[in-house]
Design a protein around this motif. Structure first.
Motif, short mmCIF file in Angstrom:
data_model
loop_
_atom_site.label_atom_id
_atom_site.label_comp_id
_atom_site.label_asym_id
_atom_site.label_seq_id
_atom_site.Cartn_x
_atom_site.Cartn_y
_atom_site.Cartn_z
N LEU A 271 0.85 -1.34 -0.12
CA LEU A 271 -0.17 -0.09 0.16
C LEU A 271 0.70 1.27 0.03
N GLU A 319 -5.84 -5.00 6.95
CA GLU A 319 -5.84 -4.09 5.93
C GLU A 319 -6.53 -2.97 6.09
N LYS A 320 -7.68 -3.11 6.59
CA LYS A 320 -8.51 -1.97 6.96
C LYS A 320 -7.58 -0.91 8.02
N ARG A 323 -4.92 0.85 5.98
CA ARG A 323 -5.26 1.89 5.23
C ARG A 323 -6.00 3.25 6.12
N TRP A 324 -6.51 2.95 7.49
CA TRP A 324 -6.94 4.01 8.04
C TRP A 324 -5.76 4.62 8.59
N ALA A 327 -4.38 6.80 5.72
CA ALA A 327 -5.41 8.09 5.74
C ALA A 327 -5.40 9.13 6.75
#
Length: 348
Positions: A271, A319-320, A323-324, A327
Motif C-alpha cells: 500500500l 488491511e482496513k 489503510r486507516w 489516511a
C-alpha cells in the motif's frame, strides 16, 4: 441514555461512534483525558446533540453521583482503565488506583443510583464491565484456550489490577444484586489506537523509517480482535446478556507477534509503495519482564448464547487498519506531538 466511562480512549471511542451510528439513544461520555484519552477520536460527533462529553475521573464519587442522578442512564458501559502492560511495570500504583479503586467508586455510585430506581427501571438497568483476557495468565503452546471458567492467574500489574476490578464487579452483583456483566476480550486493534501498542507502533515506526522493535524472539502468541467486532459484541451483551454472567470475546485469530509484524510489513509494502521491504526495519529487543507467552480465547459461549461472531478475519481487519492509519496521518501527528491533549482538556 447510556453512560460510557473512558469513552475517549481507543475502544471506548470506537464504541461511542459505533453506538451513535446504530442508535438514536444518547451517550453520556465520562473520560479523565489521560494521555490515552483523545478528544480527536470523537471529532465526528462533536456537534451531535446525542453525545455529551464530561471531563472527569471515575474515582470522583460526587461527580459520578451527580451525573447518574441528573441524567438517569439505563446502562453503564465501563471502559475507563489504565491498560498498557509496559506502563504498569513502571508505575503500578496508577493501575491500582484507576482500575481497582476507580471501579470500586463506580460500583458504589451505581449501586446507590440503582437502589433508588423504581422497579421497572431497576429490572432494566445494566452495568457492563469491559475487561481483558490477560486476567487468565499465560498458556502453553498446546493448552486449550481460555474459557469463562478458567481460573484467574494474572502475571503483570495491569492484569492483576483488571482481575481485581473483575472480582469487585462479580461481588457487587452477587452480594447486592447489582445487574452487572463482565466481558473479557482478546487483543484489540483498529482505528484510533494509541501508538504505543504493537500494531499502531509498527505502522507509525515503519512509515517514519524507524526500527520495528520486537520483544524477545517474537513468538508470543495473541488472539487478535478488530475493535469494531468487539463493539458489536458489547452491544449484543448489553442487549441480551444475563446479569452475573461472563462472556469471553475473541477474534479467532491467534498469531505470533513476529507474524503480525511480518503481515503488517507486507501490507505496507503493497500500500505504501516503498522500494524495499519494511521487514528490513525489524529489530529484536530485550523481552519485557514477565512477558506472557500465549493468550487464546474460546468464544463459544457468546457465539452459542448471544449469536455473536466476529466479521473480520485478521487479513481483512489488518488491511482496513493499515489503510486507516495511512489516511489519517494528521491524527497520528497530533498524537505524537501531544497536541490532542490541549483543546478539550483546557476548555473544561
Amino acid at each position: 441514555m447510556i453512560l460510557v466511562t473512558g469513552g475517549a480512549g481507543f475502544i471506548g471511542s470506537n464504541f461511542v461512534l459505533h453506538w451513535l451510528a446504530r442508535h438514536d439513544e444518547s451517550v453520556l461520555n465520562l473520560d479523565k483525558l489521560t494521555y490515552a484519552g483523545n478528544p480527536d477520536n470523537l471529532a465526528s460527533v462533536a456537534d451531535d446533540p446525542r453525545h455529551r462529553f464530561v471531563h472527569g475521573d471515575i474515582r470522583d464519587r460526587s461527580l459520578l453521583a451527580a451525573l447518574l442522578f441528573e441524567h438517569r442512564p439505563r446502562a453503564i458501559v465501563h471502559f475507563a482503565a489504565e491498560s498498557h502492560v509496559d506502563r504498569s511495570i513502571l508505575a503500578p500504583g496508577e493501575f491500582i488506583s484507576t482500575n481497582v479503586e476507580g471501579t470500586f467508586a463506580l460500583l458504589e455510585a451505581a449501586r446507590a443510583y440503582w437502589d433508588g430506581l423504581d422497579q421497572p427501571a431497576r429490572a432494566a438497568f445494566r452495568l457492563l464491565h469491559v475487561s481483558t483476557d490477560e486476567v487468565y495468565g499465560s498458556l502453553g503452546p498446546c493448552d486449550p484456550p481460555f474459557t469463562e471458567s478458567t481460573a484467574y492467574a494474572p502475571n503483570s500489574p495491569y492484569a492483576a489490577s483488571k482481575a481485581g476490578s473483575d472480582h469487585l464487579v462479580r461481588a457487587w452483583c452477587h452480594t447486592y444484586g447489582l445487574p452487572a456483566l463482565i466481558t473479557n476480550c482478546s487483543n484489540n486493534y483498529g482505528p484510533y489506537q494509541f501508538p504505543e501498542k504493537l500494531i499502531p507502533l509498527m505502522i507509525v515506526n515503519a512509515l517514519a523509517g524507524k526500527p520495528l522493535p520486537v520483544y524477545g524472539d517474537g513468538r508470543q502468541v495473541r488472539d487478535w480482535l478488530h475493535v469494531l467486532d468487539h463493539c458489536a459484541a458489547l452491544e449484543r451483551v448489553l442487549q441480551a446478556g444475563v446479569p452475573g454472567q461472563v462472556y469471553n470475546i475473541g477474534g479467532a485469530s491467534e498469531m505470533a507477534n513476529i507474524d503480525v509484524v511480518h503481515t503488517l510489513c507486507d501490507v505496507l509494502d503493497r500500500l505504501a509503495l516503498k522500494p524495499h521491504s519494511y521487514r528490513a526495519q525489524i529489530e529484536y529487543v530485550a523481552d519485557r519482564p514477565g512477558h506472557d507467552r500465549r493468550y487464546a480465547i474460546d468464544a463459544t459461549k457468546i457465539h452459542r448464547e448471544l449469536g455473536w461472531k466476529p466479521e473480520e478475519t485478521f487479513a481483512s481487519g489488518i488491511e482496513k487498519t493499515v489503510r486507516w492509519y495511512l489516511a489519517h496521518a494528521d491524527w497520528v501527528a497530533r498524537v505524537q506531538a501531544g497536541a490532542y491533549r490541549a483543546p478539550l482538556g483546557a476548555a473544561q
